[in-house]
Write a protein that holds these residues in place. Structure first.
Motif, PDB file in Angstrom:
ATOM      1  N   ASP A   3       0.825  -1.205   0.000  1.00  0.00           N
ATOM      2  CA  ASP A   3       0.000   0.000   0.000  1.00  0.00           C
ATOM      3  C   ASP A   3       0.866   1.265   0.000  1.00  0.00           C
ATOM      4  O   ASP A   3       2.051   1.247   0.366  1.00  0.00           O
ATOM      5  N   THR A   4       0.255   2.355  -0.426  1.00  0.00           N
ATOM      6  CA  THR A   4       0.808   3.701  -0.265  1.00  0.00           C
ATOM      7  C   THR A   4      -0.150   4.482   0.621  1.00  0.00           C
ATOM      8  O   THR A   4      -1.357   4.500   0.362  1.00  0.00           O
ATOM      9  N   LEU A   5       0.392   5.115   1.660  1.00  0.00           N
ATOM     10  CA  LEU A   5      -0.427   5.889   2.585  1.00  0.00           C
ATOM     11  C   LEU A   5      -0.033   7.358   2.545  1.00  0.00           C
ATOM     12  O   LEU A   5       1.154   7.695   2.498  1.00  0.00           O
ATOM     13  N   VAL A   6      -1.037   8.226   2.562  1.00  0.00           N
ATOM     14  CA  VAL A   6      -0.829   9.661   2.778  1.00  0.00           C
ATOM     15  C   VAL A   6      -1.170   9.926   4.240  1.00  0.00           C
ATOM     16  O   VAL A   6      -2.256   9.555   4.697  1.00  0.00           O
ATOM     17  N   ILE A   7      -0.248  10.553   4.969  1.00  0.00           N
ATOM     18  CA  ILE A   7      -0.408  10.689   6.419  1.00  0.00           C
ATOM     19  C   ILE A   7      -0.259  12.142   6.853  1.00  0.00           C
ATOM     20  O   ILE A   7       0.617  12.863   6.365  1.00  0.00           O
ATOM     21  N   ASP A   8      -1.111  12.548   7.779  1.00  0.00           N
ATOM     22  CA  ASP A   8      -0.977  13.851   8.436  1.00  0.00           C
ATOM     23  C   ASP A   8      -1.438  13.683   9.879  1.00  0.00           C
ATOM     24  O   ASP A   8      -2.400  12.953  10.139  1.00  0.00           O
ATOM     25  N   ILE A   9      -0.763  14.328  10.803  1.00  0.00           N
ATOM     26  CA  ILE A   9      -1.168  14.208  12.201  1.00  0.00           C
ATOM     27  C   ILE A   9      -1.442  15.577  12.808  1.00  0.00           C
ATOM     28  O   ILE A   9      -0.882  16.588  12.387  1.00  0.00           O
ATOM     29  N   GLU A  10      -2.327  15.573  13.791  1.00  0.00           N
ATOM     30  CA  GLU A  10      -2.562  16.735  14.641  1.00  0.00           C
ATOM     31  C   GLU A  10      -2.096  16.380  16.049  1.00  0.00           C
ATOM     32  O   GLU A  10      -2.240  15.227  16.487  1.00  0.00           O
ATOM     33  N   THR A  11      -1.538  17.352  16.741  1.00  0.00           N
ATOM     34  CA  THR A  11      -0.931  17.072  18.043  1.00  0.00           C
ATOM     35  C   THR A  11      -1.793  17.570  19.201  1.00  0.00           C
ATOM     36  O   THR A  11      -2.694  18.390  19.030  1.00  0.00           O
ATOM     37  N   LEU A  56      -2.163  -0.786   9.380  1.00  0.00           N
ATOM     38  CA  LEU A  56      -2.084  -0.314   7.992  1.00  0.00           C
ATOM     39  C   LEU A  56      -0.630  -0.227   7.527  1.00  0.00           C
ATOM     40  O   LEU A  56      -0.295  -0.609   6.401  1.00  0.00           O
ATOM     41  N   LEU A  57       0.231   0.270   8.398  1.00  0.00           N
ATOM     42  CA  LEU A  57       1.643   0.437   8.038  1.00  0.00           C
ATOM     43  C   LEU A  57       2.349  -0.900   7.820  1.00  0.00           C
ATOM     44  O   LEU A  57       3.352  -0.968   7.096  1.00  0.00           O
ATOM     45  N   SER A  58       1.834  -1.962   8.415  1.00  0.00           N
ATOM     46  CA  SER A  58       2.491  -3.267   8.291  1.00  0.00           C
ATOM     47  C   SER A  58       2.465  -3.788   6.862  1.00  0.00           C
ATOM     48  O   SER A  58       3.281  -4.638   6.490  1.00  0.00           O
ATOM     49  N   ILE A  73       6.680  11.865  11.377  1.00  0.00           N
ATOM     50  CA  ILE A  73       7.342  10.620  11.774  1.00  0.00           C
ATOM     51  C   ILE A  73       7.903  10.700  13.196  1.00  0.00           C
ATOM     52  O   ILE A  73       7.655   9.791  14.009  1.00  0.00           O
ATOM     53  N   PRO A  74       8.659  11.754  13.566  1.00  0.00           N
ATOM     54  CA  PRO A  74       9.149  11.811  14.951  1.00  0.00           C
ATOM     55  C   PRO A  74       8.035  11.816  15.997  1.00  0.00           C
ATOM     56  O   PRO A  74       8.209  11.272  17.093  1.00  0.00           O
ATOM     57  N   VAL A  75       6.885  12.417  15.665  1.00  0.00           N
ATOM     58  CA  VAL A  75       5.774  12.436  16.619  1.00  0.00           C
ATOM     59  C   VAL A  75       5.115  11.056  16.711  1.00  0.00           C
ATOM     60  O   VAL A  75       4.660  10.636  17.784  1.00  0.00           O
ATOM     61  N   MET A  76       5.072  10.332  15.596  1.00  0.00           N
ATOM     62  CA  MET A  76       4.440   9.007  15.598  1.00  0.00           C
ATOM     63  C   MET A  76       5.298   7.935  16.257  1.00  0.00           C
ATOM     64  O   MET A  76       4.770   6.966  16.826  1.00  0.00           O
ATOM     65  N   GLU A  77       6.611   8.073  16.166  1.00  0.00           N
ATOM     66  CA  GLU A  77       7.506   6.992  16.603  1.00  0.00           C
ATOM     67  C   GLU A  77       7.268   6.503  18.034  1.00  0.00           C
ATOM     68  O   GLU A  77       7.292   5.283  18.272  1.00  0.00           O
ATOM     69  N   PRO A  78       7.030   7.372  19.023  1.00  0.00           N
ATOM     70  CA  PRO A  78       6.811   6.853  20.381  1.00  0.00           C
ATOM     71  C   PRO A  78       5.577   5.962  20.507  1.00  0.00           C
ATOM     72  O   PRO A  78       5.491   5.141  21.427  1.00  0.00           O
ATOM     73  N   TYR A  79       4.625   6.112  19.596  1.00  0.00           N
ATOM     74  CA  TYR A  79       3.396   5.322  19.645  1.00  0.00           C
ATOM     75  C   TYR A  79       3.517   3.991  18.907  1.00  0.00           C
ATOM     76  O   TYR A  79       2.725   3.083  19.144  1.00  0.00           O
ATOM     77  N   LEU A  80       4.458   3.908  17.977  1.00  0.00           N
ATOM     78  CA  LEU A  80       4.499   2.773  17.051  1.00  0.00           C
ATOM     79  C   LEU A  80       5.829   2.049  17.176  1.00  0.00           C
ATOM     80  O   LEU A  80       6.660   2.048  16.267  1.00  0.00           O
ATOM     81  N   ASP A  81       6.029   1.407  18.308  1.00  0.00           N
ATOM     82  CA  ASP A  81       7.296   0.731  18.577  1.00  0.00           C
ATOM     83  C   ASP A  81       7.598  -0.370  17.569  1.00  0.00           C
ATOM     84  O   ASP A  81       8.762  -0.675  17.297  1.00  0.00           O
ATOM     85  N   GLY A  82       6.551  -0.974  17.025  1.00  0.00           N
ATOM     86  CA  GLY A  82       6.760  -2.085  16.104  1.00  0.00           C
ATOM     87  C   GLY A  82       7.001  -1.671  14.668  1.00  0.00           C
ATOM     88  O   GLY A  82       7.120  -2.526  13.783  1.00  0.00           O
ATOM     89  N   VAL A  83       7.080  -0.368  14.417  1.00  0.00           N
ATOM     90  CA  VAL A  83       7.241   0.135  13.048  1.00  0.00           C
ATOM     91  C   VAL A  83       8.624   0.743  12.873  1.00  0.00           C
ATOM     92  O   VAL A  83       9.043   1.597  13.655  1.00  0.00           O
ATOM     93  N   SER A  84       9.337   0.297  11.847  1.00  0.00           N
ATOM     94  CA  SER A  84      10.611   0.919  11.477  1.00  0.00           C
ATOM     95  C   SER A  84      10.357   1.811  10.263  1.00  0.00           C
ATOM     96  O   SER A  84      10.166   1.317   9.143  1.00  0.00           O
ATOM     97  N   PHE A  85      10.341   3.117  10.484  1.00  0.00           N
ATOM     98  CA  PHE A  85      10.036   4.028   9.383  1.00  0.00           C
ATOM     99  C   PHE A  85      11.150   4.057   8.335  1.00  0.00           C
ATOM    100  O   PHE A  85      10.934   4.504   7.210  1.00  0.00           O
TER     101      PHE A  85
END
Length: 273
Positions: A3-11, A56-58, A73-85
């Protein structure tokens, strides 16, 4: 196919609240907005739903965002330990634009000039909405940004450039992009080989301005006379019937033709001068 994902986050917090950009990982996520190409669907995940984003990222190979490398990505990393960006191919529109222009440009400015419509709000408003418990408004705002980012990416893939309004002259200028294109050989190498063999080139070139009203991208036949160390070439342009300077990073594609040419005697017969 991955898959290809478009991602945006709000803090949940601002930089001022966490002590500056050095503490970016402490901002927290209020909403993560996603568009999945494989599912052709938008998703808005609240903080407690982020394991769904990890799912989804898997099965994803490519992620797209605006300043995603240095913010999302830096904001998401603490939440997604199982994901290597590091495993993803990343298209960061902000990074591509800044690398070309040498200065910052916003999502709103790119969208207004390129698509004719801009953002529906501001990130600081989304922060306030979150603190007021207006989470559905945060989700809508976030997904609006995801949609803009996706539409900009699709425009860039189709037209090989984005547009922005210059703060210097107030005119609409272009930013060349090569998203979704397989680059078989560096453009500079093709130019050098064509110069050495005196072989005419067919190029696709994105001009800074649409000065003749015929579009920013044009096909041209050129004879390379000089390759300059400042990132430009001097070439005879058969479209304009005269000498022109071309910025190498605005050449999207270059292919040798079967025609040859001669460099006039008043030009030095060296690659770099």
């Amino acid at each position: 196919m991955r898959d290809t994902l478009v991602i945006d986050i709000e803090t949940k917090k601002s930089f001022a609240e966490v002590g500056g950009e050095k503490n970016i990982r402490e901002l927290g996520i209020s909403v993560a907005g996603v568009y999945s190409y494989a599912k052709d669907a938008f998703f808005a995940f609240e903080e407690q739903e982020l394991p769904k984003l990890e799912d989804l990222l898997s099965d994803t190979g490519h992620i797209i965002g605006f300043n995603i490398n240095h913010f999302d990505i830096p904001v998401m990393e603490p939440y997604l330990d199982g994901v290597s960006f590091a495993k993803f191919a990343v298209t960061d529109m902000f990074e591509d634009a800044v690398n070309f222009l040498g200065h910052r440009v916003g999502l709103d400015g790119l969208a207004k000039a390129t698509l004719g419509s801009g953002k529906t709000g501001h990130g600081l408003e989304a922060l306030e909405w979150f603190k007021q418990g207006r989470i559905e408004e945060v989700k809508k705002y976030c997904l609006d940004d995801v949609r803009l980012t996706r539409d900009l990416y699709e425009y860039g893939k189709k037209h090989d450039h984005l547009l922005f309004e210059s703060f210097i002259d107030g005119k609409i200028h272009s930013i060349p992009v090569s998203w979704g294109k397989e680059i078989k050989k560096p453009i500079l190498q093709i130019l050098e080989e064509a110069f050495d063999s005196r072989q005419r080139l067919s190029i696709e070139y994105v001009s800074s301005e649409d000065s003749d009203g015929l579009g920013f991208k044009k096909a041209r036949l050129i004879d390379v006379y000089k390759i300059k160390p400042n990132g430009e070439i001097e070439a005879y342009c058969h479209l304009r019937q005269g000498l022109r300077n071309f910025r190498i990073n605005r050449i999207l594609k270059a292919e040798p033709t079967s025609d040859s040419y001669s460099v006039p005697q008043d030009f030095q017969h060296t690659l770099f001068t």
